[in-house]
Design a protein around this motif. Structure first.
Motif, PDB file in Angstrom:
ATOM      1  N   VAL A  21      -1.928   6.139  -6.039  1.00  0.00           N
ATOM      2  CA  VAL A  21      -1.918   5.798  -7.471  1.00  0.00           C
ATOM      3  C   VAL A  21      -1.112   4.502  -7.635  1.00  0.00           C
ATOM      4  O   VAL A  21      -0.884   3.796  -6.657  1.00  0.00           O
ATOM      5  CB  VAL A  21      -1.329   6.964  -8.310  1.00  0.00           C
ATOM      6  CG1 VAL A  21      -2.294   8.120  -8.376  1.00  0.00           C
ATOM      7  CG2 VAL A  21       0.028   7.416  -7.767  1.00  0.00           C
ATOM      8  N   CYS A  22      -0.714   4.198  -8.860  1.00  0.00           N
ATOM      9  CA  CYS A  22      -0.105   2.878  -9.094  1.00  0.00           C
ATOM     10  C   CYS A  22       1.405   2.899  -9.293  1.00  0.00           C
ATOM     11  O   CYS A  22       2.029   1.842  -9.332  1.00  0.00           O
ATOM     12  CB  CYS A  22      -0.739   2.224 -10.314  1.00  0.00           C
ATOM     13  SG  CYS A  22      -2.512   2.056 -10.170  1.00  0.00           S
ATOM     14  N   SER A  23       2.003   4.059  -9.478  1.00  0.00           N
ATOM     15  CA  SER A  23       3.455   4.089  -9.696  1.00  0.00           C
ATOM     16  C   SER A  23       4.024   5.428  -9.241  1.00  0.00           C
ATOM     17  O   SER A  23       3.282   6.424  -9.127  1.00  0.00           O
ATOM     18  CB  SER A  23       3.790   3.882 -11.180  1.00  0.00           C
ATOM     19  OG  SER A  23       3.400   5.033 -11.903  1.00  0.00           O
ATOM     20  N   GLY A  24       5.339   5.436  -9.040  1.00  0.00           N
ATOM     21  CA  GLY A  24       6.004   6.664  -8.619  1.00  0.00           C
ATOM     22  C   GLY A  24       5.854   7.770  -9.663  1.00  0.00           C
ATOM     23  O   GLY A  24       5.708   8.937  -9.315  1.00  0.00           O
ATOM     24  N   SER A  25       5.903   7.389 -10.921  1.00  0.00           N
ATOM     25  CA  SER A  25       5.772   8.398 -11.986  1.00  0.00           C
ATOM     26  C   SER A  25       4.399   9.071 -11.912  1.00  0.00           C
ATOM     27  O   SER A  25       4.280  10.297 -12.010  1.00  0.00           O
ATOM     28  CB  SER A  25       5.920   7.742 -13.361  1.00  0.00           C
ATOM     29  OG  SER A  25       7.126   7.044 -13.448  1.00  0.00           O
ATOM     30  N   GLU A  26       3.372   8.244 -11.746  1.00  0.00           N
ATOM     31  CA  GLU A  26       2.021   8.817 -11.642  1.00  0.00           C
ATOM     32  C   GLU A  26       1.899   9.703 -10.404  1.00  0.00           C
ATOM     33  O   GLU A  26       1.202  10.715 -10.421  1.00  0.00           O
ATOM     34  CB  GLU A  26       0.981   7.705 -11.564  1.00  0.00           C
ATOM     35  CG  GLU A  26       0.843   6.905 -12.835  1.00  0.00           C
ATOM     36  CD  GLU A  26       0.065   5.624 -12.568  1.00  0.00           C
ATOM     37  OE1 GLU A  26      -1.085   5.697 -12.131  1.00  0.00           O
ATOM     38  OE2 GLU A  26       0.635   4.546 -12.786  1.00  0.00           O
ATOM     39  N   ALA A  27       2.563   9.278  -9.336  1.00  0.00           N
ATOM     40  CA  ALA A  27       2.520  10.089  -8.108  1.00  0.00           C
ATOM     41  C   ALA A  27       3.136  11.457  -8.384  1.00  0.00           C
ATOM     42  O   ALA A  27       2.619  12.492  -7.959  1.00  0.00           O
ATOM     43  CB  ALA A  27       3.248   9.378  -6.976  1.00  0.00           C
ATOM     44  N   MET A  28       4.261  11.464  -9.124  1.00  0.00           N
ATOM     45  CA  MET A  28       4.906  12.743  -9.435  1.00  0.00           C
ATOM     46  C   MET A  28       4.002  13.605 -10.306  1.00  0.00           C
ATOM     47  O   MET A  28       3.848  14.799 -10.071  1.00  0.00           O
ATOM     48  CB  MET A  28       6.252  12.503 -10.143  1.00  0.00           C
ATOM     49  CG  MET A  28       7.379  12.118  -9.224  1.00  0.00           C
ATOM     50  SD  MET A  28       7.616  13.251  -7.829  1.00  0.00           S
ATOM     51  CE  MET A  28       7.988  14.782  -8.681  1.00  0.00           C
ATOM     52  N   ASP A  29       3.405  12.998 -11.327  1.00  0.00           N
ATOM     53  CA  ASP A  29       2.488  13.761 -12.184  1.00  0.00           C
ATOM     54  C   ASP A  29       1.352  14.348 -11.354  1.00  0.00           C
ATOM     55  O   ASP A  29       0.964  15.508 -11.531  1.00  0.00           O
ATOM     56  CB  ASP A  29       1.884  12.847 -13.264  1.00  0.00           C
ATOM     57  CG  ASP A  29       2.798  12.688 -14.464  1.00  0.00           C
ATOM     58  OD1 ASP A  29       3.986  13.031 -14.354  1.00  0.00           O
ATOM     59  OD2 ASP A  29       2.318  12.215 -15.512  1.00  0.00           O
ATOM     60  N   ALA A  30       0.835  13.525 -10.448  1.00  0.00           N
ATOM     61  CA  ALA A  30      -0.297  13.993  -9.641  1.00  0.00           C
ATOM     62  C   ALA A  30       0.132  15.153  -8.735  1.00  0.00           C
ATOM     63  O   ALA A  30      -0.624  16.122  -8.576  1.00  0.00           O
ATOM     64  CB  ALA A  30      -0.860  12.838  -8.815  1.00  0.00           C
ATOM     65  N   TYR A  41       4.805  -5.909  -3.561  1.00  0.00           N
ATOM     66  CA  TYR A  41       3.712  -6.891  -3.546  1.00  0.00           C
ATOM     67  C   TYR A  41       2.555  -6.463  -4.440  1.00  0.00           C
ATOM     68  O   TYR A  41       1.728  -7.286  -4.819  1.00  0.00           O
ATOM     69  CB  TYR A  41       3.247  -7.138  -2.109  1.00  0.00           C
ATOM     70  CG  TYR A  41       4.269  -7.945  -1.351  1.00  0.00           C
ATOM     71  CD1 TYR A  41       4.224  -9.335  -1.382  1.00  0.00           C
ATOM     72  CD2 TYR A  41       5.314  -7.331  -0.674  1.00  0.00           C
ATOM     73  CE1 TYR A  41       5.189 -10.093  -0.736  1.00  0.00           C
ATOM     74  CE2 TYR A  41       6.282  -8.079  -0.021  1.00  0.00           C
ATOM     75  CZ  TYR A  41       6.213  -9.463  -0.065  1.00  0.00           C
ATOM     76  OH  TYR A  41       7.178 -10.206   0.564  1.00  0.00           O
ATOM     77  N   ALA A  42       2.486  -5.181  -4.736  1.00  0.00           N
ATOM     78  CA  ALA A  42       1.460  -4.680  -5.662  1.00  0.00           C
ATOM     79  C   ALA A  42       1.937  -3.327  -6.167  1.00  0.00           C
ATOM     80  O   ALA A  42       2.686  -2.642  -5.472  1.00  0.00           O
ATOM     81  CB  ALA A  42       0.122  -4.538  -4.939  1.00  0.00           C
ATOM     82  N   PRO A  43       1.514  -2.959  -7.367  1.00  0.00           N
ATOM     83  CA  PRO A  43       1.908  -1.637  -7.867  1.00  0.00           C
ATOM     84  C   PRO A  43       1.110  -0.543  -7.162  1.00  0.00           C
ATOM     85  O   PRO A  43      -0.081  -0.366  -7.425  1.00  0.00           O
ATOM     86  CB  PRO A  43       1.570  -1.696  -9.360  1.00  0.00           C
ATOM     87  CG  PRO A  43       0.679  -2.868  -9.548  1.00  0.00           C
ATOM     88  CD  PRO A  43       0.715  -3.716  -8.319  1.00  0.00           C
ATOM     89  N   ILE A  44       1.745   0.121  -6.251  1.00  0.00           N
ATOM     90  CA  ILE A  44       1.077   1.221  -5.540  1.00  0.00           C
ATOM     91  C   ILE A  44       2.090   2.302  -5.191  1.00  0.00           C
ATOM     92  O   ILE A  44       3.259   2.001  -4.896  1.00  0.00           O
ATOM     93  CB  ILE A  44       0.349   0.734  -4.262  1.00  0.00           C
ATOM     94  CG1 ILE A  44      -0.299   1.931  -3.550  1.00  0.00           C
ATOM     95  CG2 ILE A  44       1.264  -0.052  -3.322  1.00  0.00           C
ATOM     96  CD1 ILE A  44      -1.377   1.584  -2.561  1.00  0.00           C
ATOM     97  N   ALA A  45       1.644   3.533  -5.270  1.00  0.00           N
ATOM     98  CA  ALA A  45       2.463   4.676  -4.872  1.00  0.00           C
ATOM     99  C   ALA A  45       1.510   5.678  -4.234  1.00  0.00           C
ATOM    100  O   ALA A  45       0.284   5.522  -4.326  1.00  0.00           O
ATOM    101  CB  ALA A  45       3.160   5.282  -6.085  1.00  0.00           C
ATOM    102  N   GLY A  46       2.061   6.675  -3.595  1.00  0.00           N
ATOM    103  CA  GLY A  46       1.168   7.609  -2.914  1.00  0.00           C
ATOM    104  C   GLY A  46       1.723   9.013  -2.850  1.00  0.00           C
ATOM    105  O   GLY A  46       2.914   9.250  -3.087  1.00  0.00           O
ATOM    106  N   ILE A  47       0.824   9.923  -2.546  1.00  0.00           N
ATOM    107  CA  ILE A  47       1.212  11.311  -2.297  1.00  0.00           C
ATOM    108  C   ILE A  47       0.747  11.649  -0.896  1.00  0.00           C
ATOM    109  O   ILE A  47      -0.366  11.283  -0.509  1.00  0.00           O
ATOM    110  CB  ILE A  47       0.444  12.280  -3.220  1.00  0.00           C
ATOM    111  CG1 ILE A  47       0.558  11.899  -4.667  1.00  0.00           C
ATOM    112  CG2 ILE A  47       0.905  13.701  -3.002  1.00  0.00           C
ATOM    113  CD1 ILE A  47      -0.329  12.798  -5.519  1.00  0.00           C
TER     114      ILE A  47
END
Ligand code: PLP
Length: 463
Positions: free
Chosen positions: A112-121, A294-300
């Motif tokens: 996903v694009c951010s740590g917050s979204e990763a947590m929600d996911a 370098y880009a907005p990215i986060a992961g699970i």
């Protein structure tokens, strides 16, 4: 003569800015370029990025290889929708990460694009796991006080960053969340308690909380492996997470570890949980250091156990976002992983981290207002207290963390400021989280500037 005023205003021209900054009263300094550990401001001054932004710039600024990888991806294709398509950047990034995480049972990745979204996911995935597992009554999360998991509604609901949370409590945030104590030895461990006893007490508290909630109703326990933004690098006591894992297993409760800030190699191992013994999270989030800014990215990263349950049920993760696994983000993160690997930066972080620790302790270990220096690798927190013996914090209005932040900036060093609140106690701290590429000389310079900033604030406060 540098001034370390609490609130400083950048000189970016006189025009009223259209961009709404977080504070309407302060305007951030405009950065015009970045290279290695340095940022250059619009007025020409150079700042050492001693915190990599917010523990983000894991390989420093201006890396040409990452820039080229992003440009190449944009030349190839900027966007595909993941319902039907994928890219080699996304697939290879997932392979790179799962190669590291498979020994710990985490076999799939989702971006996903951010740590917050990763947590929600992860929260949605955890709920779906129980749903598919036929345990429909599970509706609750247990989290820890002093945690920060992000700014979206889900992530904020399991956070306890009170200043950011209180304005939205009530109607907006989830109310199916309860909290246990953080693993915060400096304030939590009793004088007559050993590290093992402290860990066992915290694990028992978690078990008690599961019992109180009804363990069959709890979806997951959520924790930062090493508490970051609101707590400044609080490493858990030995045996804590192994104990947590056992208690979660006892009740079929999932363990979600948030390594958005402490992961991606910053603590001298790729995953911060690695030194914690037999832990194996069910779901793990990465963010900041994943794309290195370098880009907005986060992961699970997702365990095979969760994948297996999904495979038997709907066989799909119901969650979807337009920009998930964005090709440019994945290309950037993949290039960052390759730099980390080729230059052996994680192992070097482990070694140079010991050097950094030594320097920090010798510069600030005995300082009047330094309560504790803690961390590992390139992730160090300094907690300030008014009185070392009683650990009495400064009154919030002193804004000690802001003073240090401003004084460091004035001397050309960026550090990450914070004020946590634990059980009503205010805590001031700074985080030093340099790029993993920093040399010993550069680390030494950061500590020197931080000490100068500290000395200035100590003098400012008088006796
Ligand atoms: N989790 C942790 C531990 C964090 O420190 C943060 C951000 O500081 C987040 C999640 C949220 O990440 P983001 O700000 O990218 O949404």
């Amino acid at each position: 003569m540098p001034s370390s005023t609490v609130s400083y205003t950048a000189q970016n021209g006189t025009r009223e800015p259209g961009l709404m900054h977080r504070s309407l009263l302060e305007r951030p300094h405009q950065v015009v370029s970045g290279s290695g550990i340095y940022l250059t401001l619009a007025d020409g001054s150079r700042i050492i990025d001693g915190c990599g932004g917010a523990a983000v710039a894991v390989i420093g600024h201006g890396n040409k290889e990452v820039k080229e990888a992003i440009i190449q991806q944009y030349s190839d294709v900027a966007y595909v929708h993941t319902m039907t398509y994928t890219t080699s950047s996304a697939e290879e990034l997932a392979n790179e990460l799962t190669e590291l995480s498979k020994p710990f049972g985490l076999t799939k990745a989702f971006f996903v694009c951010s740590g917050s979204e990763a947590m929600d996911a992860t929260m949605k995935l955890a709920r779906q796991y129980h749903f598919e597992n036929g345990q429909l009554q599970r509706t609750k999360f247990v989290s820890r006080r002093q945690a920060y998991h992000g700014g979206t509604i889900g992530a904020m609901s399991v956070s306890s960053n009170l200043p950011r949370k209180i304005p939205y409590e009530g109607a907006l945030l989830l109310d199916n969340v309860s909290y246990v104590s953080p693993a915060y030895a400096y304030h939590g461990q009793k004088d007559n308690e050993t590290e093992d006893q402290y860990a066992a007490r915290l694990v028992q508290e978690l078990d008690d909380e599961f019992q109180r909630q009804g363990p069959e109703t709890v979806i997951a326990f959520v924790a930062e492996t090493v508490g970051g933004a609101t707590a400044a690098c609080i490493t858990p006591p030995r045996g804590y997470f192994a104990g947590v894992r056992k208690v979660c297993d006892k009740y079929g409760i999932l363990l979600i570890l948030d390594e958005v800030m402490c992961g991606s190699g910053r603590m001298g191992t790729y995953f911060a949980f690695e030194p914690e013994g037999d832990v194996r999270p069910d779901l793990l989030t990465l963010g900041k250091g994943l794309g290195g800014g370098y880009a907005p990215i986060a992961g699970i990263l997702i365990s095979q156990r969760v994948v297996d349950v999904l495979a038997k049920g709907s066989a799909s993760f119901v969650h979807g976002q337009t920009y998930q696994a964005h090709p440019a983000g994945c290309a950037a993160a993949l290039a960052v992983q390759r730099v980390l690997k080729r230059e052996d930066l994680v192992a070097k972080c482990h070694t140079k981290g010991a050097f950094l620790e030594k320097r920090l302790r010798s510069a600030l270990g005995d300082a009047k207002y330094v309560g504790e220096i803690r961390g590992r690798g390139f992730f160090w927190g300094i907690e300030y207290v008014q009185d070392r013996a009683s650990k009495r914090p400064f009154k919030p209005e002193v804004k000690f963390h802001k003073r240090i932040h401003a004084a460091a900036h004035d001397r050309g060093l960026a550090i990450y400021p914070g004020a946590g609140t634990i059980d009503g106690i205010n805590g001031d701290h700074s985080i030093l989280a340099p790029p993993l590429t920093a040399t010993e000389e550069e680390l030494e310079e950061m500590v020197r500037l931080l000490k100068e900033a500290y000395d200035a604030v100590e003098e400012e406060l008088g006796s």
